[in-house]
Design an enzyme around this catalytic site. Structure first.
Site, PDB file in Angstrom:
ATOM      1  N   LYS A 122       8.605   6.692   7.878  1.00 14.37           N
ATOM      2  CA  LYS A 122       7.985   5.429   8.293  1.00 14.37           C
ATOM      3  C   LYS A 122       8.196   5.164   9.775  1.00 14.37           C
ATOM      4  O   LYS A 122       7.325   4.587  10.423  1.00 14.37           O
ATOM      5  CB  LYS A 122       8.499   4.264   7.448  1.00 14.37           C
ATOM      6  CG  LYS A 122       7.981   4.327   6.021  1.00 14.37           C
ATOM      7  CD  LYS A 122       8.060   3.003   5.297  1.00 14.37           C
ATOM      8  CE  LYS A 122       7.459   3.149   3.901  1.00 14.37           C
ATOM      9  NZ  LYS A 122       7.568   1.952   3.091  1.00 14.37           N
TER      10      LYS A 122
ATOM     11  N   LYS B 211       2.509  12.310  -2.879  1.00 17.76           N
ATOM     12  CA  LYS B 211       2.620  11.284  -3.921  1.00 17.76           C
ATOM     13  C   LYS B 211       1.542  10.216  -3.747  1.00 17.76           C
ATOM     14  O   LYS B 211       1.146   9.911  -2.613  1.00 17.76           O
ATOM     15  CB  LYS B 211       4.028  10.691  -3.923  1.00 17.76           C
ATOM     16  CG  LYS B 211       4.167   9.350  -3.303  1.00 17.76           C
ATOM     17  CD  LYS B 211       5.547   8.749  -3.471  1.00 17.76           C
ATOM     18  CE  LYS B 211       5.656   7.570  -2.512  1.00 17.76           C
ATOM     19  NZ  LYS B 211       6.089   6.336  -3.071  1.00 17.76           N
TER      20      LYS B 211
ATOM     21  N   LYS C 218       0.781   3.591  -1.651  1.00 15.48           N
ATOM     22  CA  LYS C 218       0.040   2.437  -1.122  1.00 15.48           C
ATOM     23  C   LYS C 218      -0.457   2.717   0.280  1.00 15.48           C
ATOM     24  O   LYS C 218      -1.457   2.178   0.709  1.00 15.48           O
ATOM     25  CB  LYS C 218       0.967   1.226  -1.041  1.00 15.48           C
ATOM     26  CG  LYS C 218       1.354   0.639  -2.367  1.00 15.48           C
ATOM     27  CD  LYS C 218       2.439  -0.408  -2.146  1.00 15.48           C
ATOM     28  CE  LYS C 218       3.122  -0.750  -3.446  1.00 15.48           C
ATOM     29  NZ  LYS C 218       4.483  -1.238  -3.231  1.00 15.48           N
TER      30      LYS C 218
HETATM   31  N1  AQP Z   1       3.318   8.068  -6.968  1.00 18.36           N
HETATM   32  C1  AQP Z   1       4.290   7.513  -7.675  1.00 18.36           C
HETATM   33  N2  AQP Z   1       4.649   8.047  -8.883  1.00 18.36           N
HETATM   34  C2  AQP Z   1       5.643   7.493  -9.619  1.00 18.36           C
HETATM   35  N3  AQP Z   1       6.326   6.379  -9.223  1.00 18.36           N
HETATM   36  C3  AQP Z   1       6.009   5.822  -8.044  1.00 18.36           C
HETATM   37  N4  AQP Z   1       6.489   4.743  -7.367  1.00 18.36           N
HETATM   38  C4  AQP Z   1       5.815   4.610  -6.202  1.00 18.36           C
HETATM   39  N5  AQP Z   1       4.895   5.576  -6.084  1.00 18.36           N
HETATM   40  C5  AQP Z   1       4.985   6.355  -7.204  1.00 18.36           C
HETATM   41  C6  AQP Z   1       7.540   3.873  -7.875  1.00 18.36           C
HETATM   42  O1  AQP Z   1       7.041   2.557  -7.943  1.00 18.36           O
HETATM   43  C7  AQP Z   1       8.116   1.638  -7.730  1.00 18.36           C
HETATM   44  C8  AQP Z   1       7.734   0.573  -6.761  1.00 18.36           C
HETATM   45  O2  AQP Z   1       7.353   1.132  -5.568  1.00 18.36           O
HETATM   46  P1  AQP Z   1       7.673   0.424  -4.201  1.00 18.36           P
HETATM   47  O3  AQP Z   1       6.757  -0.691  -3.996  1.00 18.36           O
HETATM   48  O4  AQP Z   1       9.093   0.181  -3.989  1.00 18.36           O
HETATM   49  O5  AQP Z   1       7.428   1.722  -3.522  1.00 18.36           O
HETATM   50  P2  AQP Z   1       6.683   2.290  -2.441  1.00 18.36           P
HETATM   51  O6  AQP Z   1       7.446   3.543  -2.224  1.00 18.36           O
HETATM   52  O7  AQP Z   1       6.518   1.299  -1.373  1.00 18.36           O
HETATM   53  O8  AQP Z   1       5.276   2.602  -3.025  1.00 18.36           O
HETATM   54  P3  AQP Z   1       4.324   3.432  -2.211  1.00 18.36           P
HETATM   55  O9  AQP Z   1       3.050   3.281  -2.874  1.00 18.36           O
HETATM   56  O10 AQP Z   1       4.790   4.812  -2.057  1.00 18.36           O
HETATM   57  O11 AQP Z   1       4.284   2.735  -0.786  1.00 18.36           O
HETATM   58  P4  AQP Z   1       4.675   3.352   0.611  1.00 18.36           P
HETATM   59  O12 AQP Z   1       3.590   4.316   0.904  1.00 18.36           O
HETATM   60  O13 AQP Z   1       4.697   2.152   1.523  1.00 18.36           O
HETATM   61  O14 AQP Z   1       6.014   4.022   0.503  1.00 18.36           O
HETATM   62  C9  AQP Z   1       9.319   2.467  -7.281  1.00 18.36           C
HETATM   63  O15 AQP Z   1      10.186   2.613  -8.371  1.00 18.36           O
HETATM   64  C10 AQP Z   1       8.708   3.771  -6.918  1.00 18.36           C
HETATM   65  O16 AQP Z   1       9.616   4.846  -7.134  1.00 18.36           O
END
Ligand code: AQP
Length: 327
Positions: free
Chosen positions: A112, A193, A196
């Site tokens: 990030k 993966k 978002k």
């Molecule tokens: N692709 C995924 N497969 C399985 N589990 C996932 N999680 C996220 N992406 C996947 C799980 O969802 C929970 C909440 O996520 P968060 O809001 O804490 O996570 P995040 O990492 O911000 O989600 P994103 O979509 O990956 O956003 P960015 O790109 O900003 O990092 C967690 O338990 C996470 O493991």
């Protein structure tokens, strides 16, 4: 009952299928087997640039999706992180236990900080706040996706270090990562993966996507030049990801699906999967819309959740403050 706790960031209008399968559905399952605490992480959402009105809206939308997916505020404590001040109080103490070096080594920070022009101090200390989120509630398990394993490990280290220096205060938690669904991949890039923040929405299915959009994304999912429907994450990441999603949403095993689709084409699998995903998400999307029509009721639910969360979190903060020598 063992205690379970987890959170999801309020950083998007809609959660995606990875959040739903990897996290949310585990939350719903655990509300019957665990004393469950699930929160919307809005403090974490300001570590990168954000819009205040959008954050307010996204916090409510995330809460609505929690409930729409099946979390019952009578059976699970659902709350907003910023409404329980203990999270920031414990975070400061843990920041003084964590070291700069270990935070700099966090993969998510490295990713990030490379992607953002402005790197806030909060982006670096984010995993410490996450440790506070967890340790305040003495959970036995923390249901998360694979991407959170490193942060969970840090939480365990900080708890052990604190306990060794100041006396037994925190329970050292276990991650609860379901192997089969720990990582749902991007439909356009099945080695990354589903996220978002992926560059295009084409590879990501949002819970609140219209059925037509869902079907289109699945039908254009990247597969490979072969024809055989087989589970082989290394050689056939795209097809394997489709099978994982199919199995997770229907409860059948990947092996059963592979034999069911023997001799059939990728197109058949995609058409059927589109139907499965659309029908699985339909009630969640519709219920979310209903809940968002009455945000006052949603806020009342969240107030009650925060009050319940505070009962536990405030007690832990008292213990932490006493342990470190605050008057
Ligand atoms: N692709 C995924 N497969 C399985 N589990 C996932 N999680 C996220 N992406 C996947 C799980 O969802 C929970 C909440 O996520 P968060 O809001 O804490 O996570 P995040 O990492 O911000 O989600 P994103 O979509 O990956 O956003 P960015 O790109 O900003 O990092 C967690 O338990 C996470 O493991």
């Amino acid at each position: 009952r063992p205690r379970s706790l987890s959170g999801v960031q309020a950083t998007s209008d809609s959660l995606h299928l990875g959040n739903y399968i990897g996290a949310l559905r585990q939350f719903v399952a655990q509300q019957d087997t665990h004393e469950a605490f699930f929160f919307i992480a809005n403090l974490h959402a300001i570590t990168v640039d954000h819009d205040p009105a959008e954050l307010r809206e996204r916090t409510l939308r995330t809460a609505a999706q929690f409930l729409a997916a099946g979390l019952d505020p009578e059976r699970a404590t659902v709350f907003v992180q910023s409404q329980v001040v203990a999270h920031t109080q414990a975070s400061w103490v843990l920041e003084c236990v964590a070291s700069l070096g270990e935070l700099r080594r966090m993969t998510q920070f490295k990713d990030k900080s490379a992607r953002n022009e402005r790197v806030s101090l909060g982006l670096l200390s984010y995993p410490v706040l996450q440790a506070a989120d967890i340790l305040l509630y003495h959970p036995d398990v923390v249901p998360v996706g694979e991407d959170q394993r490193q942060h969970l490990e840090l939480t365990r280290n900080l708890a052990e270090r604190f306990n060794a220096r100041f006396g037994e205060t925190f329970t050292v938690p276990e991650p609860h990562i379901l192997k089969a669904t720990a990582k749902i991949y991007d439909l356009q890039d099945p080695t990354a993966k589903m996220s978002k923040s992926s560059p295009t929405a084409a590879g990501r299915i949002d819970i609140l996507d219209e059925p037509k959009a869902v079907a289109k994304k699945i039908k254009s999912a990247v597969t490979d030049a072969g024809t055989e429907i087989a589970y082989d994450p290394e050689g056939k990441p795209g097809v394997s990801n489709l099978l994982t999603i199919y199995a997770a949403l229907t409860g059948s095993s990947v092996e059963a699906l592979v034999s069911e689709y023997e001799g059939r084409m990728y197109g058949h699998l995609k058409v059927d999967l589109a139907e499965v995903v659309v029908e699985s998400l339909r009630p969640v999307r519709e219920r979310t819309q209903e809940l968002l029509a009455d945000t006052a009721e949603l806020e009342r639910i969240l107030d009650r959740g925060a009050a319940r969360a505070r009962e536990i979190a405030d007690t832990t903060v008292k213990d932490v403050y006493a342990a470190v020598g605050f008057l």
